[in-house]
Scaffold this motif. Structure first.
Motif, mmCIF file in Angstrom:
data_model
loop_
_atom_site.group_PDB
_atom_site.id
_atom_site.type_symbol
_atom_site.label_atom_id
_atom_site.label_comp_id
_atom_site.label_asym_id
_atom_site.label_seq_id
_atom_site.Cartn_x
_atom_site.Cartn_y
_atom_site.Cartn_z
ATOM 1 N N ILE A 5 0.859 -1.180 0.000
ATOM 2 C CA ILE A 5 0.000 0.000 0.000
ATOM 3 C C ILE A 5 0.892 1.227 0.000
ATOM 4 N N ASN A 6 0.704 2.076 -0.980
ATOM 5 C CA ASN A 6 1.514 3.291 -1.087
ATOM 6 C C ASN A 6 1.084 4.255 0.020
ATOM 7 N N PRO A 7 2.000 4.508 0.991
ATOM 8 C CA PRO A 7 1.608 5.337 2.142
ATOM 9 C C PRO A 7 1.292 6.785 1.767
ATOM 10 N N LEU A 8 1.787 7.219 0.598
ATOM 11 C CA LEU A 8 1.502 8.606 0.193
ATOM 12 C C LEU A 8 0.077 8.737 -0.332
ATOM 13 N N LEU A 9 -0.522 7.611 -0.751
ATOM 14 C CA LEU A 9 -1.849 7.680 -1.368
ATOM 15 C C LEU A 9 -2.960 7.191 -0.451
ATOM 16 N N CYS A 10 -2.647 6.237 0.457
ATOM 17 C CA CYS A 10 -3.696 5.636 1.296
ATOM 18 C C CYS A 10 -4.284 6.680 2.239
ATOM 19 N N ILE A 11 -5.636 6.694 2.335
ATOM 20 C CA ILE A 11 -6.264 7.603 3.294
ATOM 21 C C ILE A 11 -7.052 6.821 4.352
ATOM 22 N N GLY A 12 -6.836 5.522 4.421
ATOM 23 C CA GLY A 12 -7.410 4.735 5.513
ATOM 24 C C GLY A 12 -8.896 4.451 5.414
ATOM 25 N N CYS A 13 -9.395 4.122 4.214
ATOM 26 C CA CYS A 13 -10.836 3.861 4.064
ATOM 27 C C CYS A 13 -11.226 2.477 4.578
ATOM 28 N N ARG A 14 -10.259 1.579 4.702
ATOM 29 C CA ARG A 14 -10.449 0.241 5.278
ATOM 30 C C ARG A 14 -11.156 -0.745 4.352
ATOM 31 N N LEU A 15 -11.438 -0.394 3.120
ATOM 32 C CA LEU A 15 -12.100 -1.357 2.238
ATOM 33 C C LEU A 15 -11.203 -2.576 2.029
ATOM 34 N N CYS A 16 -9.901 -2.348 1.796
ATOM 35 C CA CYS A 16 -8.989 -3.465 1.516
ATOM 36 C C CYS A 16 -8.914 -4.389 2.721
ATOM 37 N N GLU A 17 -8.904 -3.797 3.905
ATOM 38 C CA GLU A 17 -8.843 -4.595 5.136
ATOM 39 C C GLU A 17 -10.055 -5.525 5.215
ATOM 40 N N GLN A 18 -11.218 -5.031 4.766
ATOM 41 C CA GLN A 18 -12.439 -5.831 4.861
ATOM 42 C C GLN A 18 -12.495 -6.961 3.830
ATOM 43 N N VAL A 19 -11.810 -6.795 2.687
ATOM 44 C CA VAL A 19 -11.862 -7.881 1.692
ATOM 45 C C VAL A 19 -10.734 -8.892 1.884
ATOM 46 N N CYS A 20 -9.748 -8.573 2.713
ATOM 47 C CA CYS A 20 -8.611 -9.478 2.881
ATOM 48 C C CYS A 20 -9.048 -10.751 3.620
ATOM 49 N N PRO A 21 -8.860 -11.939 3.007
ATOM 50 C CA PRO A 21 -9.335 -13.173 3.639
ATOM 51 C C PRO A 21 -8.422 -13.684 4.755
ATOM 52 N N VAL A 22 -7.190 -13.136 4.828
ATOM 53 C CA VAL A 22 -6.260 -13.680 5.827
ATOM 54 C C VAL A 22 -5.833 -12.620 6.854
ATOM 55 N N ASP A 23 -6.568 -11.517 6.922
ATOM 56 C CA ASP A 23 -6.269 -10.444 7.883
ATOM 57 C C ASP A 23 -4.834 -9.942 7.808
ATOM 58 N N ALA A 24 -4.342 -9.799 6.580
ATOM 59 C CA ALA A 24 -2.967 -9.313 6.423
ATOM 60 C C ALA A 24 -2.895 -7.794 6.468
ATOM 61 N N ILE A 25 -4.049 -7.143 6.403
ATOM 62 C CA ILE A 25 -4.050 -5.669 6.319
ATOM 63 C C ILE A 25 -4.547 -5.083 7.635
ATOM 64 N N SER A 26 -3.780 -4.138 8.146
ATOM 65 C CA SER A 26 -4.193 -3.496 9.399
ATOM 66 C C SER A 26 -3.711 -2.067 9.393
ATOM 67 N N LYS A 27 -4.090 -1.348 10.443
ATOM 68 C CA LYS A 27 -3.652 0.053 10.462
ATOM 69 C C LYS A 27 -2.173 0.137 10.781
ATOM 70 N N GLU A 28 -1.582 1.170 10.222
ATOM 71 C CA GLU A 28 -0.156 1.381 10.433
ATOM 72 C C GLU A 28 0.050 1.844 11.866
ATOM 73 N N GLU A 29 1.019 1.264 12.555
ATOM 74 C CA GLU A 29 1.297 1.721 13.921
ATOM 75 C C GLU A 29 1.957 3.090 13.847
ATOM 76 N N GLU A 30 1.604 3.933 14.799
ATOM 77 C CA GLU A 30 2.158 5.293 14.817
ATOM 78 C C GLU A 30 3.669 5.232 15.022
#
Lengths: 193, 581
Positions: free
Chosen positions: B556-581
């Protein structure tokens, strides 16, 4: 003042600051006493599409668009976009290209590939190429957002507009609190050529 | 004082200088920035985004009937919507000057067709002006207003993409004193009942011949005599290309081109050995000049398809001179570059709806707006697009024709107010079964975020009502109305599926503001844990520009992502999560 028309082309991807860079170029040419015309893309192409901005100046300018093979200088904020428009540049004209890769969705979805040999292709189509990472250069000066000014500074070396004309124009186009940064980024770009 | 203005800014400036006090319109590329620039003069000019072009033209007409100077702005296809009032306004005429500013889009940069607005001028027997640059636009607005008032006719100012979106120098002038407003009651003048309408019809014809003379003596039509072996008639942006490619030729620059300046055509033709007509799109001037019995060439050497350019006219020149086509001095195009078509932005709420529609084999009739981009892979969830509002009605037509698959019509919020409501009423009234989805992102997004009746703010920045799409649905008689959050995929899929399955018509409102307008992240950026990712490609199929996939990895390109979470919801293996601060 010379009678022929000088043409400048800026390219990139929607949202990268191409339009600001073209505005500054146009105002610098105005400050230098030329007649100026510009053309820019609005509407659909701004949604992440490939964008171009044309600036033409001289004693008298007719078409606002740069004809094929007539741009004196081409600047790009993305790595492969300038290859798409390379034939607008004069043979031997200066191309200033930033090493930014913005991956189009056509690549992510497997319909196309992003050229792995972008740098070699750039060198092939642009014999007079200045190639650097403008975002990194601007970041080193304090703000990666000023990448377009670094590109513009490098492009300015191929244009007959005075330093005063550029400074006047930059001052007219950017917010006062970013002026100093933008002037430094512009000057850094000049040094990179 | 001189200023570098775009053609659209110059049209607005010209309107202000001409003493305009009312300006209306509906957004549409390449015309949108005219009214956006008029807002800069809102102390002097009342301006509004109307729900559609027909309304906008009628409002401007009312103002002009009352004696004010008015403009209305739209793109070429908008004039189709506004054609009804315009054709009869030509009969009634105006009291204050009225200029219909229409921007054509030769080359179809942002449009579904390439129609030539000058055909409407002929159809309505209305004068048309065509500026060739920004200075022209200011000067022609002044002249168009004078012509409009003197001959009591609406006037069209036809711009094109390259005039509207090019900047050039303009000498600024003073504002003319606005007209006194006071409607004069006079039914025979203002009511086209057949009794009076038949007289108006005759007056329109009489006006045409007077206007033809006015066009022949107009300062906007200029003869530039140079070498007389070739004379060129050119209008609008074509004039600029002609000057660059034929610097030695004599030129008749046409800016007030209809009613045709016959006298001028004849005089110019008599002074040159050979006559070439260069016009962008239809060969209207050429056909007329030939009908006058004047020998000339035009479309044999200048194609009516697509926009003109210096390059194309160089080919024209070669053909005219019987020479080989000019050899390109430039290198050939590079091949093998990845296409970069416009796409739905990172975090676009429309993506959730298209994802949900991907779950079922339905026909999706789309509409005009950002969501038209849902036609492209990987979403590929739009089957037809016709026109503004057509997303609703085309679905209903297929349904009534007996299409065996379920029908889903998609329409945006601004487009719903523009011309979706009547279609929805039709679906409800005529017992349709389609599912109509309003993708409500709270703005007119594609044209650059203009306000509309649902946003609660006027063009002039005043707070106002927020028209409710749900209430419109109820008023139309829709029984099944559901509102969803398109960022919640489960909710959206459930609602869309249930409404598709229903044997009644449904209205689904997918509501979330356009993030490109809000300009702030929706949440923390997402990252992909490459240890967990199985590169199944489910997130990639969302078509998000922030998700970059290469042969063996997805990131995920960090310059473009705005955190809509759609990708997180379609991921079947929970590989996508929020970036830690």
């Amino acid at each position: 003042m010379k009678s022929e028309i000088t043409s400048v082309l800026l390219v990139g991807v929607g949202g990268q600051g191409v339009l600001l860079a073209s505005e500054i170029t146009a105002r610098a040419a105005l400050a230098a006493g030329y007649t100026v015309k510009t053309n820019e893309v609005h509407g659909m192409a701004q949604r992440g599409g490939s964008v171009t901005a044309h600036v033409r100046y001289g004693e008298e300018v007719f078409s606002p668009l740069v004809p094929m093979g007539e741009a004196s200088v081409l600047g790009s904020l993305e790595e492969v976009e300038p290859i798409r428009y390379h034939n607008l540049l004069k043979p031997g004209g200066l191309a200033v290209v930033s090493a930014q890769r913005i991956i189009p969705t056509t690549v992510s979805t497997g319909q196309a590939t992003y050229p792995a040999d972008a740098e070699e292709r750039l060198k092939r189509v642009f014999p007079n190429l200045v190639y650097f990472d403008a975002v990194k250069e601007a970041g080193a000066l304090g703000n990666p957002q000023a990448a377009n000014m670094v590109i513009l500074g490098a492009m300015s070396t191929a244009l007959d507009l005075s330093g005063d004309a550029w400074s006047e124009s930059i001052a007219a186009c950017v917010k006062p609190k970013f002026l100093e940064l933008n002037l430094r980024a512009f000057s850094r770009g000049r040094d990179l050529v | 004082m001189q200023e570098l203005l775009s053609g659209n800014e110059a049209i607005a400036r010209g309107a202000w200088e001409a003493g305009v006090t009312v300006a209306t319109g509906y957004p549409g590329t390449p015309s949108t920035e005219i009214l956006e620039a008029v807002v800069g003069y809102k102390e002097d000019i009342y301006c509004e985004w109307s729900p559609n072009e027909k309304v906008a033209l009628e409002v401007a007409a009312g103002a002009a009937m009352a004696g004010a100077r008015a403009i209305v702005t739209m793109k070429h296809v908008g004039l189709n919507v506004a054609a009804d009032p315009l054709m009869t306004l030509s009969y009634l005429g105006v009291e204050g000057g009225m200029v219909v500013c229409v921007a054509d889009d030769p080359g179809q940069h942002s449009s579904q067709n390439e129609q030539d607005t000058r055909q409407y001028a002929r159809l309505g027997k209305i004068p048309v002006f065509e500026p060739a640059d920004s200075q022209d636009a200011v000067a022609m607005m002044a002249e168009a207003m004078e012509v409009s008032e003197r001959y009591r006719t609406p006037v069209i100012l036809r711009s094109t993409t390259r005039v509207s979106h090019s900047r050039s120098m303009v000498t600024l002038g003073e504002r003319r004193q606005p007209n006194e407003v006071g409607f004069e009651r006079n039914p025979p003048r203002w009511v086209p009942l057949p009794l009076w309408g038949r007289r108006m019809r005759v007056e329109v014809e009489e006006r045409l011949s007077l206007l033809s003379e006015a066009a022949s003596s107009s300062p906007s039509n200029r003869v530039e005599m140079r070498d007389t072996s070739l004379g060129i008639v050119a209008a609008g942006i074509a004039y600029q290309y002609v000057r660059e490619v034929f610097p030695e030729a004599s030129v008749l620059k046409i800016s007030f081109g209809y009613p045709f300046p016959d006298k001028l055509f004849k005089e110019f033709a008599a002074k040159v050995d050979k006559l070439l007509i260069v016009e962008e799109l239809d060969n209207i001037l050429e056909e007329h000049i030939k009908a006058l019995g004047i020998k000339c060439v035009g479309k044999e050497v200048v194609s009516p398809v697509g926009e003109l350019s210096v390059e194309r006219l160089r080919d024209t020149r070669a053909r005219l001179e019987g020479k080989e086509l000019p050899k390109p001095t430039h290198l050939p195009e590079e091949e093998g570059l990845p296409g970069r078509p416009p796409v739905l932005c990172p975090g676009c709420p429309h993506r959730g709806v298209f994802h949900a529609l991907g779950k079922r084999d339905v026909i999706v009739t789309g509409d005009i707006g950002c969501y038209s981009l849902g036609v492209f892979p990987p979403l590929s969830r739009t089957d037809t697009i016709l026109c503004m509002g057509g997303g609703v009605t085309v679905a209903h037509g297929m349904d009534k024709a007996g299409e065996r698959r379920k029908l889903v019509g998609i329409v945006g919020d601004s487009t719903f107010f523009h011309s979706g409501i009547t279609g929805l009423l039709d679906v409800a009234y005529n017992r349709g079964k389609s599912t109509i989805i309003v993708v409500d992102n709270r703005t007119t997004a594609m044209t650059g975020h203009q306000e509309h009746p649902g946003t609660g703010i006027t063009l002039m920045g005043e707070p106002t009502i927020e028209a409710s799409i749900e209430e419109f649905g109820r008023a139309c008689g829709m029984k099944r109305i559901v509102t969803v959050n398109p960022y919640d995929l489960q909710e959206t899929i459930q609602a869309v599926t249930a409404e598709i399955d229903a044997e009644e018509p449904s209205l689904v409102i997918s509501r979330a503001p356009c993030p490109l307008k809000e300009r702030k992240p929706l949440g923390p950026r997402r990252i992909i844990d490459e240890e967990v990712c199985v590169t199944c490609g489910k997130c990639v199929k969302l078509g998000c520009p922030a998700i970059e996939s290469s042969e063996d990895r997805v990131r995920i390109n960090p310059l473009l992502c705005i955190g809509c979470r759609l990708c997180e919801q379609v991921c079947p293996v929970d590989a996508i999560s929020k970036e830690e601060e």
